[in-house]
Enzyme design. Structure first.
Site, mmCIF file in Angstrom:
data_model
loop_
_atom_site.group_PDB
_atom_site.id
_atom_site.type_symbol
_atom_site.label_atom_id
_atom_site.label_comp_id
_atom_site.label_asym_id
_atom_site.label_seq_id
_atom_site.Cartn_x
_atom_site.Cartn_y
_atom_site.Cartn_z
ATOM 1 N N GLU A 1 0.807 -1.213 0.000
ATOM 2 C CA GLU A 1 0.000 0.000 0.000
ATOM 3 C C GLU A 1 0.843 1.267 0.000
ATOM 4 O OE1 GLU A 1 -3.301 0.246 2.744
ATOM 5 O OE2 GLU A 1 -3.272 2.413 2.706
ATOM 6 N N HIS B 1 0.384 8.235 6.405
ATOM 7 C CA HIS B 1 1.657 7.945 5.733
ATOM 8 C C HIS B 1 2.553 9.178 5.755
ATOM 9 C CE1 HIS B 1 0.649 4.046 3.713
ATOM 10 N NE2 HIS B 1 -0.574 4.474 3.985
ATOM 11 N N HIS C 1 -9.896 1.072 1.448
ATOM 12 C CA HIS C 1 -10.654 1.734 2.523
ATOM 13 C C HIS C 1 -11.459 2.928 1.984
ATOM 14 C CE1 HIS C 1 -6.936 4.089 2.686
ATOM 15 N NE2 HIS C 1 -6.300 3.156 3.353
ATOM 16 N N ASN D 1 -12.128 6.782 3.072
ATOM 17 C CA ASN D 1 -10.984 7.254 3.843
ATOM 18 C C ASN D 1 -9.786 7.522 2.941
ATOM 19 O OD1 ASN D 1 -12.302 5.056 6.126
ATOM 20 N ND2 ASN D 1 -11.926 7.161 6.721
ATOM 21 N N ASP E 1 -15.514 -0.035 11.650
ATOM 22 C CA ASP E 1 -15.246 0.043 13.083
ATOM 23 C C ASP E 1 -16.074 1.120 13.782
ATOM 24 O OD1 ASP E 1 -14.011 2.292 12.066
ATOM 25 O OD2 ASP E 1 -12.059 1.922 12.998
ATOM 26 N N PHE F 1 -15.545 4.236 13.537
ATOM 27 C CA PHE F 1 -14.705 5.434 13.612
ATOM 28 C C PHE F 1 -14.349 5.930 12.207
ATOM 29 C CE2 PHE F 1 -13.107 3.240 17.622
ATOM 30 C CZ PHE F 1 -13.971 3.939 18.456
ATOM 31 N N HIS F 2 -13.797 5.044 11.416
ATOM 32 C CA HIS F 2 -13.421 5.420 10.056
ATOM 33 C C HIS F 2 -14.626 5.844 9.236
ATOM 34 C CE1 HIS F 2 -9.630 3.368 11.026
ATOM 35 N NE2 HIS F 2 -9.108 3.950 9.948
ATOM 36 N N ASP G 1 -7.604 -2.725 8.529
ATOM 37 C CA ASP G 1 -6.498 -1.773 8.633
ATOM 38 C C ASP G 1 -5.973 -1.766 10.064
ATOM 39 O OD1 ASP G 1 -4.718 -0.076 7.405
ATOM 40 O OD2 ASP G 1 -5.910 1.729 7.701
#
Length: 331
Positions: A100, A112, A187, A190, A219, A221-222, A245
């Site tokens: 990734e 990142h 994802h 996101n 989850d 949250f994301h 993730d």
């Protein structure tokens, strides 16, 4: 792949992780005599230590067959360092790899590090593909960047599957990437250009293009639970992929952790770095299955498919894993 076969008490404990109970105390009805396929984990946030990653995956009850996202947070600058990480992955017994990091859009880098992102260099990537010979390869990249078409087509021609991720692509650019061979979105929502009513962006391309897989982190949250349900409604019955993730704090207490030396703080299960960005998750795929059941009102059997046969099909390993069938792996 079989999980806990032949041990009824362990099957019960295993399914208890998913079953849980609704807020009103009512448990989901699940047959404890069932044996389910072991979910292939497509997306984790961990180190380049293959043995540590294997323990992380198997400790969460998922399948070490498919993924080790070995480059996401590591401080790799040179091809030599990456090649060593690939060797570590092979030595740890993984059959597949998900790359990734490195080939992402800095505008949508998320957690990142900007100094570790590089152009889509086909020659460099070809050398890495040579090193990954013998592995099933899945690559996430920002295909809208210069050289994207050649990059994607090279990957596909070598048998890799390609996902659009950490991307600032417009809707049209996302459709172009799909025409070149991109078959999934990393994802979804996101680290992507957000939806706008006059510029739909990559998210709408992911949700409205037939045959394309949308990966989601369920989850809470994301993605808001309503967005998880929207994604399900758009991609059912066979193109929604549950991923985690997840990072090293998964199944651990809140506190301070680290990914490649970068501090990560986990509070109430939510992992945040010092810049305030979400830094992976702390859920397992079993929790993701349970959350999808709750968020979208789907059955256990349907939700399970989005963590087993669907991701296996996305990355082209459904002939050997993802369901319990004659001739498939049963580890």
């Amino acid at each position: 792949m079989l999980s806990y076969s032949g041990e009824p008490e362990l099957v019960k404990e295993f399914l208890d992780r998913i079953k849980g109970a609704d807020e009103d105390g009512e448990a989901h009805a699940i047959d404890f005599n069932s044996v389910i396929p072991m979910p292939p984990e497509l997306n984790i946030s961990d180190s380049s230590d293959g043995d540590a990653a294997m323990k992380h995956i198997l400790g969460a009850g998922t399948d070490g067959y498919d993924d080790f996202e070995w480059i996401k947070f590591k401080s790799f600058r040179t091809v030599e360092q990456i090649e060593q990480a690939i060797d570590n992955v092979k030595a740890a017994g993984f059959d597949s790899i998900h790359l990734e990091g490195r080939y992402l859009n800095c505008k949508r880098r998320g957690a990142h590090r900007a100094d570790l992102l590089f152009p889509l260099d086909v020659n460099e990537f070809t050398a890495l593909l040579d090193r990954m010979e013998g592995l099933n390869v899945h690559i996430s990249c920002a295909a809208e960047l210069e050289g994207g078409e050649a990059f994607v087509k090279t990957a596909v021609s070598r048998g890799a599957t390609v996902s659009l991720g950490h991307t600032d692509a417009t809707y049209e650019e996302a459709l172009d990437a799909i025409s070149w061979g991109v078959n999934s979105f990393t994802h979804t929502f996101n680290a992507m250009r957000p939806i706008h009513h006059r510029e739909p962006g990559p998210v709408v391309a992911a949700l409205t293009t037939e045959g394309v897989y949308a990966e989601v982190i369920a989850d809470g949250f994301h993605l808001n639970p309503a967005i998880v349900k929207l994604s399900y409604l758009a991609k059912r019955p066979a193109h929604l992929t549950l991923i985690t993730d997840s990072m090293s704090a998964t199944r651990c207490a809140d506190g301070e952790y680290a990914i490649a030396g970068e501090k990560v703080y986990v509070v109430d299960g939510k992992a945040i770095n010092e810049e305030g960005n979400i830094s992976g998750s702390t859920i397992t795929l079993y929790q993701a299955v349970r959350n999808l059941m709750k968020f979208a009102g789907v059955s256990f059997a349907e939700a399970l498919a989005y963590a087993t046969i669907v991701p296996a099909t996305e990355v082209g390993i459904d002939s050997v894993t993802g369901s319990i069938d004659e001739g498939k792996s049963a580890d």
